[in-house]
Every structure is written in C-alpha cells, then in structure tokens.
Design an enzyme around this catalytic site. Sequence first.
Site, PDB file in Angstrom:
ATOM      1  N   ASN A  10      14.148 -13.161   3.261  1.00 25.97           N
ATOM      2  CA  ASN A  10      13.011 -12.287   2.980  1.00 25.97           C
ATOM      3  C   ASN A  10      12.607 -12.524   1.532  1.00 25.97           C
ATOM      4  O   ASN A  10      13.228 -12.006   0.606  1.00 25.97           O
ATOM      5  CB  ASN A  10      13.397 -10.825   3.205  1.00 25.97           C
ATOM      6  CG  ASN A  10      12.253  -9.855   2.968  1.00 25.97           C
ATOM      7  OD1 ASN A  10      11.202 -10.221   2.441  1.00 25.97           O
ATOM      8  ND2 ASN A  10      12.440  -8.610   3.351  1.00 25.97           N
ATOM      9  N   LYS A  17      15.754 -12.033  -0.838  1.00 28.05           N
ATOM     10  CA  LYS A  17      16.825 -11.339  -0.126  1.00 28.05           C
ATOM     11  C   LYS A  17      17.257 -12.203   1.047  1.00 28.05           C
ATOM     12  O   LYS A  17      16.435 -12.884   1.666  1.00 28.05           O
ATOM     13  CB  LYS A  17      16.328  -9.977   0.399  1.00 28.05           C
ATOM     14  CG  LYS A  17      15.880  -9.013  -0.672  1.00 28.05           C
ATOM     15  CD  LYS A  17      15.373  -7.722  -0.029  1.00 28.05           C
ATOM     16  CE  LYS A  17      14.802  -6.764  -1.065  1.00 28.05           C
ATOM     17  NZ  LYS A  17      14.266  -5.535  -0.437  1.00 28.05           N
ATOM     18  N   ARG A  90      10.943 -13.820   6.963  1.00 28.89           N
ATOM     19  CA  ARG A  90       9.915 -12.782   7.048  1.00 28.89           C
ATOM     20  C   ARG A  90       8.661 -13.303   6.362  1.00 28.89           C
ATOM     21  O   ARG A  90       8.688 -13.678   5.190  1.00 28.89           O
ATOM     22  CB  ARG A  90      10.376 -11.503   6.362  1.00 28.89           C
ATOM     23  CG  ARG A  90       9.276 -10.437   6.292  1.00 28.89           C
ATOM     24  CD  ARG A  90       9.699  -9.264   5.448  1.00 28.89           C
ATOM     25  NE  ARG A  90       8.620  -8.290   5.321  1.00 28.89           N
ATOM     26  CZ  ARG A  90       8.117  -7.873   4.167  1.00 28.89           C
ATOM     27  NH1 ARG A  90       8.580  -8.350   3.023  1.00 28.89           N
ATOM     28  NH2 ARG A  90       7.151  -6.990   4.144  1.00 28.89           N
ATOM     29  N   HIS A 179       4.552  -3.894   8.692  1.00 30.56           N
ATOM     30  CA  HIS A 179       5.828  -3.298   9.102  1.00 30.56           C
ATOM     31  C   HIS A 179       6.106  -3.528  10.581  1.00 30.56           C
ATOM     32  O   HIS A 179       6.922  -2.830  11.187  1.00 30.56           O
ATOM     33  CB  HIS A 179       5.870  -1.787   8.810  1.00 30.56           C
ATOM     34  CG  HIS A 179       5.806  -1.436   7.363  1.00 30.56           C
ATOM     35  ND1 HIS A 179       5.062  -0.362   6.889  1.00 30.56           N
ATOM     36  CD2 HIS A 179       6.353  -2.005   6.261  1.00 30.56           C
ATOM     37  CE1 HIS A 179       5.176  -0.287   5.576  1.00 30.56           C
ATOM     38  NE2 HIS A 179       5.949  -1.297   5.167  1.00 30.56           N
ATOM     39  N   ASN A 210       8.951   3.009   0.301  1.00 28.76           N
ATOM     40  CA  ASN A 210       8.035   2.924  -0.829  1.00 28.76           C
ATOM     41  C   ASN A 210       6.665   2.469  -0.348  1.00 28.76           C
ATOM     42  O   ASN A 210       5.636   2.913  -0.837  1.00 28.76           O
ATOM     43  CB  ASN A 210       8.588   1.968  -1.887  1.00 28.76           C
ATOM     44  CG  ASN A 210       7.812   2.041  -3.172  1.00 28.76           C
ATOM     45  OD1 ASN A 210       6.953   1.211  -3.447  1.00 28.76           O
ATOM     46  ND2 ASN A 210       8.101   3.057  -3.982  1.00 28.76           N
ATOM     47  N   ARG A 240       0.841   3.041  -3.968  1.00 32.26           N
ATOM     48  CA  ARG A 240      -0.446   2.770  -3.322  1.00 32.26           C
ATOM     49  C   ARG A 240      -1.144   4.079  -2.969  1.00 32.26           C
ATOM     50  O   ARG A 240      -0.527   5.032  -2.513  1.00 32.26           O
ATOM     51  CB  ARG A 240      -0.253   1.936  -2.056  1.00 32.26           C
ATOM     52  CG  ARG A 240       0.312   0.557  -2.314  1.00 32.26           C
ATOM     53  CD  ARG A 240       0.536  -0.174  -0.988  1.00 32.26           C
ATOM     54  NE  ARG A 240       1.281  -1.401  -1.186  1.00 32.26           N
ATOM     55  CZ  ARG A 240       2.199  -1.867  -0.349  1.00 32.26           C
ATOM     56  NH1 ARG A 240       2.497  -1.186   0.754  1.00 32.26           N
ATOM     57  NH2 ARG A 240       2.828  -3.000  -0.588  1.00 32.26           N
ATOM     58  N   ASP A 281       9.402   7.071  -7.133  1.00 32.56           N
ATOM     59  CA  ASP A 281      10.594   7.225  -6.301  1.00 32.56           C
ATOM     60  C   ASP A 281      10.576   8.605  -5.641  1.00 32.56           C
ATOM     61  O   ASP A 281      10.598   9.629  -6.324  1.00 32.56           O
ATOM     62  CB  ASP A 281      11.845   7.053  -7.167  1.00 32.56           C
ATOM     63  CG  ASP A 281      13.132   7.010  -6.355  1.00 32.56           C
ATOM     64  OD1 ASP A 281      13.222   7.729  -5.347  1.00 32.56           O
ATOM     65  OD2 ASP A 281      14.042   6.267  -6.741  1.00 32.56           O
ATOM     66  N   ASN A 333      16.247   9.335   5.476  1.00 31.26           N
ATOM     67  CA  ASN A 333      17.117  10.079   4.570  1.00 31.26           C
ATOM     68  C   ASN A 333      16.542  11.397   4.041  1.00 31.26           C
ATOM     69  O   ASN A 333      17.300  12.210   3.510  1.00 31.26           O
ATOM     70  CB  ASN A 333      17.479   9.193   3.376  1.00 31.26           C
ATOM     71  CG  ASN A 333      18.292   7.982   3.797  1.00 31.26           C
ATOM     72  OD1 ASN A 333      19.363   8.122   4.372  1.00 31.26           O
ATOM     73  ND2 ASN A 333      17.783   6.787   3.530  1.00 31.26           N
ATOM     74  N   GLU A 382      15.203  -4.739  10.246  1.00 28.36           N
ATOM     75  CA  GLU A 382      14.274  -5.855  10.403  1.00 28.36           C
ATOM     76  C   GLU A 382      15.002  -7.193  10.474  1.00 28.36           C
ATOM     77  O   GLU A 382      14.587  -8.103  11.203  1.00 28.36           O
ATOM     78  CB  GLU A 382      13.295  -5.875   9.223  1.00 28.36           C
ATOM     79  CG  GLU A 382      12.383  -4.676   9.162  1.00 28.36           C
ATOM     80  CD  GLU A 382      11.615  -4.607   7.863  1.00 28.36           C
ATOM     81  OE1 GLU A 382      10.447  -5.051   7.848  1.00 28.36           O
ATOM     82  OE2 GLU A 382      12.175  -4.128   6.871  1.00 28.36           O
TER      83      GLU A 382
END
Length: 415
Positions: A10, A17, A90, A179, A210, A240, A281, A333, A382
Amino acid sequence: MPDETVLVVNSGSSSLKYELRDATSGLRLGRGIVSRIGHDGTSLRYQVTGSEPIERPLPGASYAEAIAAMFGRFDEAGARLDGLVGAGHRVVHGGTEFSAPVVVDDDVLARIDALSSLAPLHNPVAVECIRLMKERDPQLPQVAVFDTAFHATLPWEAYSFAIPQDLAAEHQMRRYGFHGTSVEYVTGRTAALLGIPLAEINLIVCHLGNGASITAVEGGRSVDTSMGFTPLSGLVMGTRAGDFDASAVMFLQDSVGMTTAEVATLLERRSGLLGLTGDSDMAVVRDRAERGDEDALAALRLVAYRIRQYIGAYLATVPGVHAVVFTAGIGENDADLRQEVCGPLGHLGLEIDPERNTARVPDEGIVVGGGPIRVAVVPTDEEAEIAHHTVALVRTGSPARPGAATDHPEAKEHV
C-alpha cells in the site's frame, strides 16, 4: 513459515506499507511501514508474528530504497520470499478503465499511469512502486486492486453528474467512490456475521477513519456512495471539508482571491475536524469535548449530523436494509459516535444497546443494536481482501469472488 506467501503493498504519497500473508489461510505473517519517504526522518518499522517490532532509520530514502529495505528486512527475518505467489498493490483510482483487480503488464501499468490526473497524490506512486518491483523480479506477478472497483456497480443515476454529458464523458467526470476494498471486505464479513447470503445482503456501510465515506449496498453490491469524483465529497473528515457548494469555490477564487491550488489545499488539508477545531484527530477532539470544549462539541454534532443525513438517504435508496455497519478506526473504536449517530434514528428502526456498544469488538464483528435494522461493528481488513484477489488472479486468472477474504477467520490475527 508457510510454503506460499503473498505480499500486499500500500503505497502512499510519502509512505510504503506492506504485509506478508499466508497465501492459503490469509494469516498475517509480518508487516511494516517506511514513513516519510523523500523527507527528513525516513524510517522503517517492521514486525514479524510473535516478535517485537524493529525500527531503523533510512535517511532520505526514495521509493526504490524503501522497497530494497523492505525486501532486506524480509531476508533478515528468514521470510520465505522464494515462496511468493504474487504481490498485490492497493491502487486508489481505476477510473472507468478498471472495474476489477488485474494482473499488471506494461499496457496495464501505462493505463493506470494515464489515470494519474484523477488521483495525483496516489496513482503515480503506485505506478512507480509496481514498476520498481517488476524490475526487481520480472517473474513475480504484480496485481493491482483498485479502491474504486467495488463501486463500478453504481447505477447511472447514482454516478452521473447533471452536466453536459459530452463534457462528462470526455473528461471522465462522474462519481467513482473510494474505500471500495474495505467496503467489499466488510460486506462479506457482515453477511457471515448475520447469516445472510452475500447476494441478498442489504447494508449501509460507514467507513469512518481520517478519511470517511458511506456506501449503500444492495444484494452485496455498491449502489451509492458518499465520495464522488475525488475523495473530497461527502462526510466531514479529518482534514477534508466533505460536501461543499461549488459556488463557494468560485466565491473564494473571485472574491477572496484564492488560487485553485489554495482552494484545493483549504478543502483537502485545512478543513474538516482540523478546520473546525484545530485538531484533525478524532480521539483528541473527543477528549476536548469531554472536557467541555465548545468547538469540539459543535464539531462532533456536525460529524454525527452529516452521517445521519447519508444514512437517511440510503435508507430511502435501498429497500429492506438489514444493518448499518460501522468500520475503520473511528467507526470501530468510537462507541460515543455510534450512539450519537444512531440514537436519534429510533423512529427509522435503529436501536443501540449501550452495554454491547461499549463491549470489545471481536475480529468477526459484533451486533450492537437489535432493532428492525441492526447496528453492527465489523473490523475491516483491506489487506486480506487484496491478498485473496491476488492469489485468485495468479492461480485461476480470475479475481476472488466478493467476500472471499472472510472465509478465513484467522486472517484477522494481529502480530
């Protein structure tokens, strides 16, 4: 170490990643990230199953050096890279070109590169990483899995903009949605959780991180989604703005004197939670709200309000919704946000059980509301979806069936 593995990559605008997975079970064997590529403070962090994470500096590393470091760390850890069946990447934007994962050859790579104007921060980096890996090992299959692909099933009335259609066609202007890999995985997992066949499941999936979006799923297929031509539209996100009047953009340019680049920076990087509170955050904003901060409290009301708006719209779009599903970092969460969103929707058939809503969320997900329309929390993965599509394409020449990654509960194991 299993005999066959698959690598999931990714690549972001300044990061790489990656995960190594068992090609059969989907079990995560190790994962890592190279951060701040091309900037000061570049570093690699890697963790093998059952071991402590290791972090090493990579001063000023390029993507080529990041990939070399990734493979070097695998070698150090004794990972069986000779058993790699493929690498799954990805890719953010597939445009109208790609409606399913695909094995990448030179022609496919050029077509992905040609879509860079639709995702200038992401597609060029993905192209570079795929090219570098093809050069490193020309025999290793490289597979592109597109964020937009799951939304290729949107009907015309959902994806079209009411502008002259010749202009829209010439410049590929339409709603794409993003997504999609996450929503595809969560759709399959929720169908299993509720015991409903995938081809019959109707959901509203709230991917809240995020970056955030909501997708209406009918019969296991995407039929509408909040993100559009770019990932900017829809919900209030970390930085955004979400939905924003196009005329206001023209006002900022004509009356305020901002350039196109300045408006883009404003709406993509300086708005959302950051613009409302000074913090992007959600956990920080939540903490401030709990201490009575008025800006934070107002921002949370707006976030929940916008989510409720889309849920209401999609309840009108999809007949017989089985569940509203929360996923991704915030969705999984933030129990308070789930309550703030669903609490006022009792008249539409949503109920939240306070005790279940605050319980630990198991890997397979949990139903936290048992009204006529259930409320569920389902962790996303994912990388599992990308890994399964990669293995299926390499072995059979066809992508995995939707939801295939959910066949293996152990695929959610964490290192």
